[in-house]
Motif scaffolding. Structure first.
Motif, PDB file in Angstrom:
ATOM      1  N   UNK A  29       0.825  -1.207   0.000  1.00 14.98           N
ATOM      2  CA  UNK A  29       0.000   0.000   0.000  1.00 14.98           C
ATOM      3  C   UNK A  29       0.860   1.258   0.000  1.00 14.98           C
ATOM      4  N   UNK A  30       1.918   1.239   0.797  1.00 10.07           N
ATOM      5  CA  UNK A  30       2.822   2.389   0.854  1.00 10.07           C
ATOM      6  C   UNK A  30       3.514   2.603  -0.491  1.00 10.07           C
ATOM      7  N   UNK A  31       3.916   1.524  -1.122  1.00 12.43           N
ATOM      8  CA  UNK A  31       4.560   1.605  -2.432  1.00 12.43           C
ATOM      9  C   UNK A  31       3.601   2.166  -3.479  1.00 12.43           C
ATOM     10  N   UNK A  32       2.345   1.729  -3.450  1.00  8.51           N
ATOM     11  CA  UNK A  32       1.331   2.237  -4.380  1.00  8.51           C
ATOM     12  C   UNK A  32       1.100   3.720  -4.161  1.00  8.51           C
ATOM     13  N   UNK A  33       1.014   4.132  -2.896  1.00 10.11           N
ATOM     14  CA  UNK A  33       0.813   5.547  -2.589  1.00 10.11           C
ATOM     15  C   UNK A  33       1.987   6.384  -3.092  1.00 10.11           C
ATOM     16  N   UNK A  36       1.720   6.717  -6.862  1.00  9.78           N
ATOM     17  CA  UNK A  36       0.677   7.688  -7.206  1.00  9.78           C
ATOM     18  C   UNK A  36       1.165   9.116  -6.987  1.00  9.78           C
ATOM     19  N   UNK A  37       1.874   9.331  -5.906  1.00 11.03           N
ATOM     20  CA  UNK A  37       2.410  10.666  -5.597  1.00 11.03           C
ATOM     21  C   UNK A  37       3.411  11.091  -6.673  1.00 11.03           C
ATOM     22  N   UNK A  38       4.260  10.167  -7.097  1.00 10.23           N
ATOM     23  CA  UNK A  38       5.267  10.477  -8.126  1.00 10.23           C
ATOM     24  C   UNK A  38       4.592  10.802  -9.457  1.00 10.23           C
ATOM     25  N   UNK A  40       1.645  12.117  -9.811  1.00 12.52           N
ATOM     26  CA  UNK A  40       1.041  13.433  -9.629  1.00 12.52           C
ATOM     27  C   UNK A  40       2.090  14.530  -9.790  1.00 12.52           C
ATOM     28  N   UNK A  41       3.262  14.344  -9.179  1.00 11.66           N
ATOM     29  CA  UNK A  41       4.344  15.323  -9.293  1.00 11.66           C
ATOM     30  C   UNK A  41       4.798  15.475 -10.744  1.00 11.66           C
ATOM     31  N   UNK A  42       4.887  14.357 -11.456  1.00 11.24           N
ATOM     32  CA  UNK A  42       5.302  14.402 -12.856  1.00 11.24           C
ATOM     33  C   UNK A  42       4.276  15.175 -13.684  1.00 11.24           C
ATOM     34  N   UNK A  43       2.993  14.927 -13.422  1.00 12.10           N
ATOM     35  CA  UNK A  43       1.931  15.649 -14.132  1.00 12.10           C
ATOM     36  C   UNK A  43       1.991  17.143 -13.871  1.00 12.10           C
ATOM     37  N   UNK A  44       2.221  17.522 -12.623  1.00 13.25           N
ATOM     38  CA  UNK A  44       2.336  18.950 -12.303  1.00 13.25           C
ATOM     39  C   UNK A  44       3.525  19.581 -13.009  1.00 13.25           C
ATOM     40  N   UNK A  45       4.641  18.875 -13.047  1.00 18.89           N
ATOM     41  CA  UNK A  45       5.840  19.384 -13.725  1.00 18.89           C
ATOM     42  C   UNK A  45       5.548  19.618 -15.206  1.00 18.89           C
ATOM     43  N   UNK A  46       4.868  18.666 -15.854  1.00 20.41           N
ATOM     44  CA  UNK A  46       4.518  18.822 -17.259  1.00 20.41           C
ATOM     45  C   UNK A  46       3.569  19.994 -17.479  1.00 20.41           C
ATOM     46  N   UNK A  47       2.617  20.183 -16.588  1.00 22.93           N
ATOM     47  CA  UNK A  47       1.697  21.323 -16.702  1.00 22.93           C
ATOM     48  C   UNK A  47       2.452  22.645 -16.635  1.00 22.93           C
ATOM     49  N   UNK A  48       3.410  22.757 -15.725  1.00 22.25           N
ATOM     50  CA  UNK A  48       4.179  23.993 -15.608  1.00 22.25           C
ATOM     51  C   UNK A  48       5.044  24.224 -16.837  1.00 22.25           C
ATOM     52  N   UNK A  49       5.582  23.167 -17.418  1.00 24.42           N
ATOM     53  CA  UNK A  49       6.359  23.321 -18.646  1.00 24.42           C
ATOM     54  C   UNK A  49       5.480  23.872 -19.758  1.00 24.42           C
ATOM     55  N   UNK A  50       4.273  23.346 -19.890  1.00 25.86           N
ATOM     56  CA  UNK A  50       3.344  23.830 -20.915  1.00 25.86           C
ATOM     57  C   UNK A  50       2.990  25.297 -20.665  1.00 25.86           C
ATOM     58  N   UNK A  51       2.734  25.657 -19.410  1.00 29.07           N
ATOM     59  CA  UNK A  51       2.390  27.042 -19.083  1.00 29.07           C
ATOM     60  C   UNK A  51       3.530  27.978 -19.463  1.00 29.07           C
TER      61      UNK A  51
END
Length: 70
Positions: A29-33, A36-38, A40-51
């Protein structure tokens, strides 16, 4: 007497197996969490690059609009 000793050892072994199974489940469960967190962080990084890229494109368009043409 021997049967009771064997049964007690089996009970102890079963308790240990159950405990280890619970620990493995918690670690999974900890590994899955963490995964998921990683993601999410990758998605945020990509969004900022696009912005940033869109902002740069808009800035260049504004500069080209006010640039005197020959």
């Amino acid at each position: 007497m021997d049967d009771e000793l064997v049964e007690a050892r089996f009970d102890l072994a079963n308790d240990r197996i159950d405990h280890l199974a619970d620990r493995v489940s918690a670690l999974e469960d900890e590994n899955k969490d963490e995964a998921d967190h990683e993601k999410h962080r990758h998605g945020l990084r990509l969004e900022w690059i696009v912005i940033v890229l869109v902002a740069l494109e808009a800035a260049f368009e504004v500069l080209m609009y006010f640039h005197p043409h020959a």
